[in-house]
Design an enzyme around this catalytic site. Structure first.
Site, mmCIF file in Angstrom:
data_model
loop_
_atom_site.group_PDB
_atom_site.id
_atom_site.type_symbol
_atom_site.label_atom_id
_atom_site.label_comp_id
_atom_site.label_asym_id
_atom_site.label_seq_id
_atom_site.Cartn_x
_atom_site.Cartn_y
_atom_site.Cartn_z
ATOM 1 N N LYS A 1 45.736 43.443 35.535
ATOM 2 C CA LYS A 1 45.757 42.003 35.250
ATOM 3 C C LYS A 1 45.782 41.706 33.760
ATOM 4 O O LYS A 1 46.372 40.720 33.336
ATOM 5 C CB LYS A 1 44.564 41.298 35.906
ATOM 6 N N LYS B 1 50.107 37.161 45.145
ATOM 7 C CA LYS B 1 50.232 35.744 44.795
ATOM 8 C C LYS B 1 51.041 35.559 43.529
ATOM 9 O O LYS B 1 51.652 34.522 43.327
ATOM 10 C CB LYS B 1 48.836 35.148 44.521
ATOM 11 N N LYS C 1 52.548 45.832 46.261
ATOM 12 C CA LYS C 1 51.833 45.068 47.279
ATOM 13 C C LYS C 1 52.259 43.602 47.235
ATOM 14 O O LYS C 1 52.676 43.093 46.192
ATOM 15 C CB LYS C 1 50.321 45.252 47.145
HETATM 16 P P1 TYM Z 1 42.023 37.922 46.474
HETATM 17 O O1 TYM Z 1 41.795 36.454 46.358
HETATM 18 O O2 TYM Z 1 42.970 38.569 45.559
HETATM 19 O O3 TYM Z 1 42.482 38.268 47.934
HETATM 20 C C1 TYM Z 1 41.766 37.788 49.070
HETATM 21 C C2 TYM Z 1 41.716 38.858 50.135
HETATM 22 O O4 TYM Z 1 43.051 39.214 50.530
HETATM 23 C C3 TYM Z 1 43.212 40.622 50.440
HETATM 24 N N1 TYM Z 1 44.602 40.915 50.073
HETATM 25 C C4 TYM Z 1 45.421 41.701 50.796
HETATM 26 N N2 TYM Z 1 45.235 42.362 51.941
HETATM 27 C C5 TYM Z 1 46.281 43.069 52.427
HETATM 28 N N3 TYM Z 1 47.502 43.131 51.816
HETATM 29 C C6 TYM Z 1 47.723 42.481 50.645
HETATM 30 N N4 TYM Z 1 48.912 42.538 50.050
HETATM 31 C C7 TYM Z 1 46.652 41.717 50.088
HETATM 32 N N5 TYM Z 1 46.528 40.964 48.971
HETATM 33 C C8 TYM Z 1 45.276 40.492 48.981
HETATM 34 C C9 TYM Z 1 42.231 41.058 49.371
HETATM 35 O O5 TYM Z 1 41.918 42.433 49.481
HETATM 36 C C10 TYM Z 1 41.051 40.157 49.656
HETATM 37 O O6 TYM Z 1 40.265 40.693 50.699
HETATM 38 N N6 TYM Z 1 38.024 39.931 44.237
HETATM 39 C C11 TYM Z 1 38.490 39.327 45.471
HETATM 40 C C12 TYM Z 1 37.719 38.097 45.878
HETATM 41 C C13 TYM Z 1 36.228 38.263 45.936
HETATM 42 C C14 TYM Z 1 35.492 38.952 46.917
HETATM 43 C C15 TYM Z 1 34.136 38.794 46.548
HETATM 44 C C16 TYM Z 1 35.843 39.674 48.062
HETATM 45 C C17 TYM Z 1 35.345 37.742 45.046
HETATM 46 N N7 TYM Z 1 34.092 38.052 45.418
HETATM 47 C C18 TYM Z 1 33.112 39.352 47.305
HETATM 48 C C19 TYM Z 1 34.798 40.237 48.810
HETATM 49 C C20 TYM Z 1 33.450 40.082 48.431
HETATM 50 C C21 TYM Z 1 39.957 38.938 45.290
HETATM 51 O O7 TYM Z 1 40.411 38.739 44.194
HETATM 52 O O8 TYM Z 1 40.624 38.701 46.434
#
Ligand code: TYM
Length: 342
Positions: free
Chosen positions: A111, A206, A203
């Protein structure tokens, strides 16, 4: 008690990867656990967010949770900034985690990119805030996609180091020596890593510049059909068994998506579609994707059009979340040795 916590960032463009890797699984886990699902707005601002757009995105992610079937009354849906324990505990954990641990985080490297000197300090400390999210509720299970695995390992290390560093104080206060339980990642099923529709090695994300690389939860049936028809594939027909998916990342991805949407598994999908040409399989995938996503998309639209209900759900969720996090935070302050007004 067993408790689920997970979060999704309100940074626009919720996509099929977020749905299959996370939100769909959130819904399933409600049967077995007490669940907290959080719109992590504090995490979102680690990179610049337009304020009006952020507000819209927070409500949109909450709407996606509810539209997909998360029960905001039986369980807890809230946005992170409404519960001060997240930021407070994150500070303490900033002082527990080591620079060396954070330096290994691959997501920060991705990032921050080449211009690392110009990345926010928040982006660097991001995984500590994520650990705080989980540990504030002493959550035991965390459903996420594969890309969050390293962050969860860090959260486990931080929990353990806190318990060790403060073991004497924890004992003196008569608290459980495992004050913070080790949170267990729940990364399972056929869609833990949904790949880009344009490149089977990247992958689905967004932030991909190409909108054709992902299916957004706001896409309509025509957009979904067009993106799946144009999805990159190889020229061979679908294999008859999962061994045949090795070294065929695009085929593997589409079969995984199909399996996840159908609540099935890749072997069963190939038992039905093995030997088919992609043109044929893609049509089946379009039909399935539209059937599964369009009710969610429609309900999201309905909810976002009148944010009153969403805001009330978030407010009630935040109140209930705070009631769980506050005693943890009070205990943390006692453990660390802060003087507290009672
Ligand atoms: P974020 O917002 O990037 O993504 C949200 C969730 O979607 C999953 N994800 C995917 N799963 C499968 N294939 C993909 N291409 C894909 N892209 C995204 C992510 O793994 C996530 O589960 N850091 C985290 C948010 C967070 C969090 C937490 C999660 C903040 N605090 C505490 C669990 C526990 C994030 O940026 O997810």
């Amino acid at each position: 008690t067993e408790r689920v916590f997970s979060g999704v960032q309100p940074t626009g463009n919720l996509h099929l990867g977020n749905y299959l890797g996370a939100i769909k699984r959130f819904v399933e886990l409600q049967q077995r656990f007490e669940c907290l699902y959080c719109v992590v707005d504090l995490h979102a601002i680690t990179v610049w967010q337009d304020p009006a757009e952020l507000k819209r995105s927070i409500r949109e992610v909450a709407a996606a949770f509810l539209a997909a079937g998360v029960d905001g009354e039986k369980h807890i849906v809230f946005n992170q900034s409404q519960v001060s324990a997240h930021a407070e505990l994150a500070w303490v954990l900033n002082c527990v985690a080591r620079l060396g641990w954070l330096n290994r985080m691959t997501q920060f490297k991705e990032k921050a990119g080449k211009d690392r000197e110009n990345a926010s300090v928040g982006l660097y400390a991001y995984p500590n805030l994520m650990a705080a999210d989980i540990l504030a509720y002493r959550a035991t299970h965390v459903p996420v996609g594969e890309d969050q695995k390293q962050h969860l390992e860090l959260a486990r290390d931080i929990a353990q180091k806190f318990n060790n560093d403060f073991s004497a104080s924890i004992a003196e206060l008569g608290l459980d020596e495992k004050f913070f339980p080790q949170p267990e990642p729940l990364i399972a099923g056929p869609a833990t890593r949904v790949m880009s529709l344009r490149d089977g090695a990247k992958k689905m994300s967004k932030s991909d510049a190409s909108d054709a690389s992902r299916i957004n939860l706001t896409d309509d049936a025509d957009q979904i059909a067009a993106k799946i028809r144009r999805a990159k594939t190889d020229p061979l027909p679908l294999p008859e068994s999962i061994e045949g998916l090795k070294e065929r990342p695009e085929a593997d991805n589409l079969v995984g998506i199909y399996a996840a949407l159908a609540d099935s598994d890749p072997a069963a999908v190939l038992a039905e579609h093995g030997g088919a040409q992609f043109s044929q399989f893609k049509q089946a995938l379009v039909d399935l994707t539209v059937a599964r996503l369009s009710p969610i998309t429609a309900e999201m639209k309905r909810l976002v059009a009148d944010p009153g209900h969403i805001d009330a759900t978030l407010a009630s969720g935040a109140e209930r979340a705070e009631a769980i996090a506050k005693p943890t935070m009070d205990a943390v302050k006692d453990i660390v040795g802060f003087v507290r007004r009672s």
